[in-house]
Design a protein around this motif. Structure first.
Motif, PDB file in Angstrom:
ATOM      1  N   SER A 116      18.352  65.903  61.044  1.00  0.00           N
ATOM      2  CA  SER A 116      19.033  66.174  62.313  1.00  0.00           C
ATOM      3  C   SER A 116      20.015  65.049  62.603  1.00  0.00           C
ATOM      4  CB  SER A 116      18.023  66.298  63.462  1.00  0.00           C
ATOM      5  OG  SER A 116      17.293  65.085  63.601  1.00  0.00           O
ATOM      6  N   VAL A 117      20.967  65.350  63.479  1.00  0.00           N
ATOM      7  CA  VAL A 117      21.992  64.380  63.859  1.00  0.00           C
ATOM      8  C   VAL A 117      21.515  63.588  65.065  1.00  0.00           C
ATOM      9  CG1 VAL A 117      24.368  64.070  64.661  1.00  0.00           C
ATOM     10  CG2 VAL A 117      23.842  65.818  62.950  1.00  0.00           C
ATOM     11  N   VAL A 118      21.608  62.263  64.970  1.00  0.00           N
ATOM     12  CA  VAL A 118      21.201  61.380  66.068  1.00  0.00           C
ATOM     13  C   VAL A 118      22.406  60.968  66.901  1.00  0.00           C
ATOM     14  CG1 VAL A 118      20.151  59.165  66.661  1.00  0.00           C
ATOM     15  CG2 VAL A 118      19.224  60.525  64.769  1.00  0.00           C
ATOM     16  N   SER A 119      23.504  60.569  66.229  1.00  0.00           N
ATOM     17  CA  SER A 119      24.699  60.132  66.956  1.00  0.00           C
ATOM     18  C   SER A 119      25.899  60.199  66.024  1.00  0.00           C
ATOM     19  CB  SER A 119      24.535  58.699  67.488  1.00  0.00           C
ATOM     20  OG  SER A 119      24.350  57.788  66.412  1.00  0.00           O
ATOM     21  N   VAL A 120      27.095  60.174  66.640  1.00  0.00           N
ATOM     22  CA  VAL A 120      28.339  60.167  65.871  1.00  0.00           C
ATOM     23  C   VAL A 120      29.264  59.097  66.433  1.00  0.00           C
ATOM     24  CG1 VAL A 120      28.211  62.607  65.278  1.00  0.00           C
ATOM     25  CG2 VAL A 120      29.448  61.911  67.338  1.00  0.00           C
ATOM     26  N   THR A 121      30.127  58.556  65.575  1.00  0.00           N
ATOM     27  CA  THR A 121      31.215  57.670  65.988  1.00  0.00           C
ATOM     28  C   THR A 121      32.504  58.232  65.397  1.00  0.00           C
ATOM     29  OG1 THR A 121      31.127  56.209  64.061  1.00  0.00           O
ATOM     30  CG2 THR A 121      29.616  55.714  65.887  1.00  0.00           C
ATOM     31  N   LYS A 122      33.571  57.449  65.458  1.00  0.00           N
ATOM     32  CA  LYS A 122      34.847  57.908  64.901  1.00  0.00           C
ATOM     33  C   LYS A 122      34.769  58.092  63.392  1.00  0.00           C
ATOM     34  CE  LYS A 122      36.716  54.302  66.597  1.00  0.00           C
ATOM     35  NZ  LYS A 122      37.691  53.214  66.893  1.00  0.00           N
ATOM     36  N   THR A 123      33.936  57.278  62.720  1.00  0.00           N
ATOM     37  CA  THR A 123      33.934  57.283  61.250  1.00  0.00           C
ATOM     38  C   THR A 123      32.551  57.436  60.638  1.00  0.00           C
ATOM     39  OG1 THR A 123      33.788  54.861  61.235  1.00  0.00           O
ATOM     40  CG2 THR A 123      35.995  55.832  61.140  1.00  0.00           C
ATOM     41  N   ASN A 174      14.681  59.733  43.817  1.00  0.00           N
ATOM     42  CA  ASN A 174      13.908  58.670  43.168  1.00  0.00           C
ATOM     43  C   ASN A 174      14.625  58.271  41.880  1.00  0.00           C
ATOM     44  OD1 ASN A 174      13.296  60.614  41.255  1.00  0.00           O
ATOM     45  ND2 ASN A 174      11.184  60.924  41.929  1.00  0.00           N
ATOM     46  N   SER A 175      14.033  57.427  41.059  1.00  0.00           N
ATOM     47  CA  SER A 175      14.721  56.944  39.869  1.00  0.00           C
ATOM     48  C   SER A 175      14.919  58.029  38.818  1.00  0.00           C
ATOM     49  CB  SER A 175      13.965  55.763  39.263  1.00  0.00           C
ATOM     50  OG  SER A 175      12.624  56.123  38.969  1.00  0.00           O
ATOM     51  N   ALA A 176      14.242  59.160  38.942  1.00  0.00           N
ATOM     52  CA  ALA A 176      14.419  60.257  37.997  1.00  0.00           C
ATOM     53  C   ALA A 176      15.570  61.166  38.386  1.00  0.00           C
ATOM     54  CB  ALA A 176      13.130  61.072  37.892  1.00  0.00           C
ATOM     55  N   GLY A 177      15.779  61.336  39.674  1.00  0.00           N
ATOM     56  CA  GLY A 177      16.854  62.211  40.109  1.00  0.00           C
ATOM     57  C   GLY A 177      16.678  62.648  41.544  1.00  0.00           C
ATOM     58  N   CYS A 178      17.220  63.822  41.829  1.00  0.00           N
ATOM     59  CA  CYS A 178      17.296  64.305  43.203  1.00  0.00           C
ATOM     60  C   CYS A 178      16.450  65.562  43.365  1.00  0.00           C
ATOM     61  CB  CYS A 178      18.758  64.614  43.531  1.00  0.00           C
ATOM     62  SG  CYS A 178      19.130  64.761  45.286  1.00  0.00           S
ATOM     63  N   SER A 179      15.929  65.754  44.574  1.00  0.00           N
ATOM     64  CA  SER A 179      15.167  66.968  44.891  1.00  0.00           C
ATOM     65  C   SER A 179      16.123  68.125  45.144  1.00  0.00           C
ATOM     66  CB  SER A 179      14.320  66.718  46.137  1.00  0.00           C
ATOM     67  OG  SER A 179      15.160  66.617  47.290  1.00  0.00           O
ATOM     68  N   ASP A 180      15.576  69.256  45.515  1.00  0.00           N
ATOM     69  CA  ASP A 180      16.413  70.351  45.996  1.00  0.00           C
ATOM     70  C   ASP A 180      17.048  69.915  47.314  1.00  0.00           C
ATOM     71  OD1 ASP A 180      15.727  71.968  43.860  1.00  0.00           O
ATOM     72  OD2 ASP A 180      13.941  72.761  44.895  1.00  0.00           O
ATOM     73  N   PHE A 181      18.172  70.546  47.663  1.00  0.00           N
ATOM     74  CA  PHE A 181      18.892  70.144  48.867  1.00  0.00           C
ATOM     75  C   PHE A 181      18.391  70.901  50.093  1.00  0.00           C
ATOM     76  CE2 PHE A 181      21.894  68.457  45.817  1.00  0.00           C
ATOM     77  CZ  PHE A 181      22.361  67.304  46.448  1.00  0.00           C
ATOM     78  N   LEU A 182      18.349  70.186  51.209  1.00  0.00           N
ATOM     79  CA  LEU A 182      18.079  70.785  52.520  1.00  0.00           C
ATOM     80  C   LEU A 182      19.389  70.758  53.290  1.00  0.00           C
ATOM     81  CD1 LEU A 182      16.171  71.862  54.749  1.00  0.00           C
ATOM     82  CD2 LEU A 182      15.782  69.479  55.414  1.00  0.00           C
ATOM     83  N   GLU A 183      19.881  71.952  53.692  1.00  0.00           N
ATOM     84  CA  GLU A 183      21.158  72.035  54.387  1.00  0.00           C
ATOM     85  C   GLU A 183      20.959  71.979  55.884  1.00  0.00           C
ATOM     86  OE1 GLU A 183      25.177  74.879  54.491  1.00  0.00           O
ATOM     87  OE2 GLU A 183      23.640  75.134  52.928  1.00  0.00           O
ATOM     88  N   LEU A 184      21.770  71.198  56.552  1.00  0.00           N
ATOM     89  CA  LEU A 184      21.716  71.066  58.006  1.00  0.00           C
ATOM     90  C   LEU A 184      22.237  72.341  58.646  1.00  0.00           C
ATOM     91  CD1 LEU A 184      21.110  68.926  60.250  1.00  0.00           C
ATOM     92  CD2 LEU A 184      23.534  68.350  60.188  1.00  0.00           C
ATOM     93  N   SER A 185      21.499  72.853  59.609  1.00  0.00           N
ATOM     94  CA  SER A 185      21.879  74.121  60.237  1.00  0.00           C
ATOM     95  C   SER A 185      23.121  73.993  61.112  1.00  0.00           C
ATOM     96  CB  SER A 185      20.709  74.662  61.069  1.00  0.00           C
ATOM     97  OG  SER A 185      20.328  73.712  62.052  1.00  0.00           O
ATOM     98  N   SER A 186      23.320  72.813  61.716  1.00  0.00           N
ATOM     99  CA  SER A 186      24.494  72.601  62.567  1.00  0.00           C
ATOM    100  C   SER A 186      25.608  71.920  61.769  1.00  0.00           C
ATOM    101  CB  SER A 186      24.120  71.722  63.769  1.00  0.00           C
ATOM    102  OG  SER A 186      23.649  70.456  63.337  1.00  0.00           O
ATOM    103  N   THR A 187      26.796  71.868  62.360  1.00  0.00           N
ATOM    104  CA  THR A 187      27.940  71.209  61.717  1.00  0.00           C
ATOM    105  C   THR A 187      28.442  70.104  62.649  1.00  0.00           C
ATOM    106  OG1 THR A 187      29.361  72.951  62.641  1.00  0.00           O
ATOM    107  CG2 THR A 187      28.669  73.181  60.337  1.00  0.00           C
ATOM    108  N   PRO A 188      28.024  68.856  62.427  1.00  0.00           N
ATOM    109  CA  PRO A 188      28.412  67.759  63.325  1.00  0.00           C
ATOM    110  C   PRO A 188      29.893  67.407  63.184  1.00  0.00           C
ATOM    111  CG  PRO A 188      27.232  66.904  61.434  1.00  0.00           C
ATOM    112  CD  PRO A 188      27.135  68.398  61.343  1.00  0.00           C
ATOM    113  N   THR A 189      30.445  66.831  64.270  1.00  0.00           N
ATOM    114  CA  THR A 189      31.854  66.449  64.318  1.00  0.00           C
ATOM    115  C   THR A 189      31.982  64.983  64.677  1.00  0.00           C
ATOM    116  OG1 THR A 189      32.464  68.681  65.037  1.00  0.00           O
ATOM    117  CG2 THR A 189      34.096  66.925  65.376  1.00  0.00           C
ATOM    118  N   THR A 190      32.781  64.246  63.915  1.00  0.00           N
ATOM    119  CA  THR A 190      33.019  62.841  64.241  1.00  0.00           C
ATOM    120  C   THR A 190      33.887  62.748  65.490  1.00  0.00           C
ATOM    121  OG1 THR A 190      34.884  62.846  62.712  1.00  0.00           O
ATOM    122  CG2 THR A 190      32.783  62.002  61.887  1.00  0.00           C
ATOM    123  N   ALA A 191      33.837  61.580  66.160  1.00  0.00           N
ATOM    124  CA  ALA A 191      34.538  61.404  67.428  1.00  0.00           C
ATOM    125  C   ALA A 191      36.031  61.206  67.208  1.00  0.00           C
ATOM    126  CB  ALA A 191      33.958  60.200  68.171  1.00  0.00           C
TER     127      ALA A 191
END
Length: 493
Positions: free
Chosen positions: A362-369, A454-471
């Motif tokens: 989940s998104v906690v906060s956004v800034t300009k960058t 981890n050092s072997a690689g990456c898990s399956d991806f979890l996609e965020l349901s919302s689309t956050p916007t930078t300030a």
């Protein structure tokens, strides 16, 4: 070079010599007793009061240049004469006085006199106090004739060899004698008794570097200063040290060099997932990278170009393994070599566990960058450093990998063009759930997905349901507010 220094005394421009000749000291006493007359002269120049003025301004001259200096007098009962630093009168032009001489204008009268001092092709010995004098009135100018330093070359390239020495010359003849300083990558060099030696031989300030190593590669600068002449010159030497390849690791843009001839590394991979192995080495000449598959004690060259990617700067090579099945596991060798030597790394590739997917993001906060996310994985191995698991089937989580794609209305996310951000769990502290991702574009909406790593690689991806916007950037917000204020003002008028 010529340097003329002036200051104002009671409104009259009077030259202040930096060195007093006997004539100059006597003149000062006379001028002090007539200070009141100078004050009157400042207000009126044609009231019959005697005056004397050298018509010159501060300048710098080099050896070989020419100069004409005017001395103007008003209402003088005595003749104006120029005196050289040796206190001898400067005679008029003649066969004897062809380089330094004085000249009076033909319209010279008692009310107005103008005497010129000619100095042709300045020499070092012309330095000193030159005095224009008429009776008890005089002005003295200090002439400093200097020779600006001229370096033979502004930049050189030097090829050094490991364990040998290099000597750089900085020959600079000039007057006054210049001040020298050598720098390496803009840091002043201080001589020591083992590595760096500075020695001066006549007009040459030499730097010697002994027992060259790859660490000595860089830019060396000899800076030469003649403060009295306001003159500065420099010479750059670009040193390249030929040395055998050296293995290195890179963390946070910092290289850690290894001086061993070879090393071994444990590598974990996930079946049915790509695995990239990067081999890093620095050397001069640029090292050549070769990859081998080790089997039954033999090194079989890997010739498939699609499996190998070399960096543009020539400092690394990546082997891209296709882990279709367990047959791809085993030993791989990276060899880096040049004319000076070779180093290699043996990678033991073994099966590791695929980490569990995050529980939530989940998104906690956004800034300009940046965007700050809250990510958790309740079933992941989040062991602290002391309890870090070496079990290939239960590898400790290193952090998370975020993929971000700018949002386009009516289009699905193109994850193949996404920007990737790897964030690590700092010091393996638990529970750490907040992660900052950036830098990002201002006022931009993103699709986001995240996987556990981890050092072997990456898990399956979890996609965020919302689309956050930078300030918005402050300047954009300021422009918008200014425009809005202007519109409101126009509506009220």
């Amino acid at each position: 070079m010529l340097l003329i220094l002036l200051k104002l005394r009671n409104g009259l421009a009077v030259l202040c010599p930096s060195q007093d000749t006997k004539l100059g000291r006597e003149g000062k006493k006379t001028m002090d007793t007539t200070r009141g007359n100078f004050k009157t002269l400042a207000a009126e120049s044609g009231d019959g009061v005697p005056s004397l003025e050298v018509m010159a301004r501060s300048s710098v001259y080099n050896v070989g240049e020419n100069k004409v200096i005017y001395c103007k007098g008003l209402n003088l009962p005595e003749r104006i004469e120029w005196y050289a630093p040796n206190r001898e009168t400067v005679g008029e032009r003649s066969n004897v006085n062809s380089r330094i001489f004085s000249e009076r204008l033909k319209n010279d009268t008692l009310a107005s006199s103008l005497v010129l001092l000619f100095i042709r092709s300045f020499k070092i010995e012309d330095s000193g106090n030159w005095t224009c004098k008429a009776g008890d009135l005089f002005e003295t100018i200090e002439i400093i004739v200097g020779e600006k330093v001229s370096l033979s070359a502004a930049q050189e390239t030097f090829e050094g060899e490991e364990t040998k020495s290099a000597r750089f010359d900085c020959a600079a003849k000039g007057y006054p004698p210049p001040v020298f300083q050598w720098y390496k990558d803009n840091t002043p060099i201080v001589a020591d008794s083992k590595k760096l030696f500075l020695r001066k031989k006549e007009d040459n300030y030499q730097l010697e570097i002994r027992n060259l190593s790859h660490q000595d590669t860089g830019e060396y600068t000899c800076k030469v200063t003649q403060k009295a002449l306001s003159h500065y010159a420099h010479k750059r030497v670009l040193l390249n040290v030929q040395h055998k390849p050296l293995l290195y690791d890179e963390f946070d843009n910092t290289r850690t060099i290894s001086y061993s001839r070879y090393r071994t590394e444990e590598v974990y991979a996930i079946i049915n997932a790509p695995k990239n192995i990067t081999c890093r080495a620095v050397g001069y000449p640029e090292p050549k990278f070769e990859w081998f598959r080790r089997s039954n004690g033999h090194d079989d060259p890997i010739t498939d170009e699609d499996m190998i990617a070399n960096s543009q700067d020539g400092s690394s090579s990546t082997l891209m393994l296709r882990m279709y099945d367990e047959e791809a596991l085993g030993e791989y060798k990276c060899l880096a070599s040049n004319d000076k030597g070779r180093v290699y790394v043996i990678y033991h590739v073994q099966k590791g566990n695929k980490p569990d997917m995050p529980d939530q993001v989940s998104v906690v906060s956004v800034t300009k960058t940046t965007i700050t996310f809250n990510v958790t994985c309740s079933t992941c191995n989040m062991a602290i450093e002391e309890d870090k698991s070496e079990d290939p089937q239960n590898l400790t989580i290193l952090g998370y990998t975020f993929h971000l794609v700018p949002f386009q209305k009516g289009f699905l996310a193109d994850w193949n063009s996404s920007e990737e951000f790897n964030v690590d769990i700092e010091n393996y502290t638990y529970p750490q759930t907040l992660f900052v991702v950036g830098p990002l574009a201002n006022a931009t909406t993103y699709h986001v997905r995240v996987c556990t790593r981890n050092s072997a690689g990456c898990s399956d991806f979890l996609e965020l349901s919302s689309t956050p916007t930078t300030a918005f950037a402050e300047k954009l917000l300021f422009s918008f507010m200014l425009m809005l204020g202007t519109l409101l003002l126009l509506m009220l008028m």
